[in-house]
Design an enzyme around this catalytic site. Sequence first.
Site, PDB file in Angstrom:
ATOM      1  N   ALA A  60     -10.695 179.758 -15.405  1.00 19.99           N
ATOM      2  CA  ALA A  60      -9.921 180.962 -15.085  1.00 19.99           C
ATOM      3  C   ALA A  60     -10.814 182.071 -14.538  1.00 19.99           C
ATOM      4  O   ALA A  60     -10.480 182.720 -13.537  1.00 19.99           O
ATOM      5  CB  ALA A  60      -9.164 181.445 -16.324  1.00 19.99           C
ATOM      6  N   GLU A  61     -11.957 182.280 -15.164  1.00 17.35           N
ATOM      7  CA  GLU A  61     -12.838 183.350 -14.704  1.00 17.35           C
ATOM      8  C   GLU A  61     -13.425 183.034 -13.328  1.00 17.35           C
ATOM      9  O   GLU A  61     -13.577 183.925 -12.490  1.00 17.35           O
ATOM     10  CB  GLU A  61     -13.955 183.618 -15.711  1.00 17.35           C
ATOM     11  CG  GLU A  61     -14.726 184.864 -15.342  1.00 17.35           C
ATOM     12  CD  GLU A  61     -15.589 185.432 -16.443  1.00 17.35           C
ATOM     13  OE1 GLU A  61     -16.305 186.402 -16.137  1.00 17.35           O
ATOM     14  OE2 GLU A  61     -15.567 184.927 -17.581  1.00 17.35           O
ATOM     15  N   MET A  62     -13.724 181.767 -13.069  1.00 15.76           N
ATOM     16  CA  MET A  62     -14.243 181.403 -11.745  1.00 15.76           C
ATOM     17  C   MET A  62     -13.176 181.593 -10.669  1.00 15.76           C
ATOM     18  O   MET A  62     -13.480 182.063  -9.567  1.00 15.76           O
ATOM     19  CB  MET A  62     -14.764 179.972 -11.755  1.00 15.76           C
ATOM     20  CG  MET A  62     -16.032 179.836 -12.578  1.00 15.76           C
ATOM     21  SD  MET A  62     -16.785 178.240 -12.413  1.00 15.76           S
ATOM     22  CE  MET A  62     -17.510 178.426 -10.795  1.00 15.76           C
ATOM     23  N   GLY A  65     -12.889 185.388 -10.186  1.00 13.91           N
ATOM     24  CA  GLY A  65     -14.100 185.937  -9.572  1.00 13.91           C
ATOM     25  C   GLY A  65     -14.210 185.575  -8.104  1.00 13.91           C
ATOM     26  O   GLY A  65     -14.439 186.441  -7.248  1.00 13.91           O
TER      27      GLY A  65
END
Length: 141
Positions: A60-62, A65
């Site tokens: 999710a963070e990738m 980002g």
Amino acid sequence: MQNSDNMANPLPDLRGSMGEHLGIKFITMEEGKVVATMPVDHRTCQPFGILNGGASLALAEMVAGHGSVPLCAPGDMPCGIQVSANHVGMVKVEEGAFVTATGTMVHRGRTTHIWNVDITNQAGKLISTARIVNQIVKKRI
């Protein structure tokens, strides 16, 4: 960055990164929307044979980002400053199993981007949902 004829933005090059180690593959990148997949295998599972929530958070963070990168001004970059998620389903480790993350930008400010990322199994069932806040900062590296 990788290029593809059917992409609005180039796909990220994950060689040598955690994304490569986890087997993450970006499928599409458009302004405000990103789709990526991740296998459910020995790299992304708990000892109990199911998808690890931490691997879901990394995915999710990738997605968030890399979705913010093309929206930043030259000399700026996104830094994740908050991640909040709910894991609502499980995925068993099986040959060929994977999850799909679909990130949608819900706020594009001058100094922050907010993304919602839904992670689903191959049947489209919701597995995790995450909210990520990226702060837009000057590149220091």
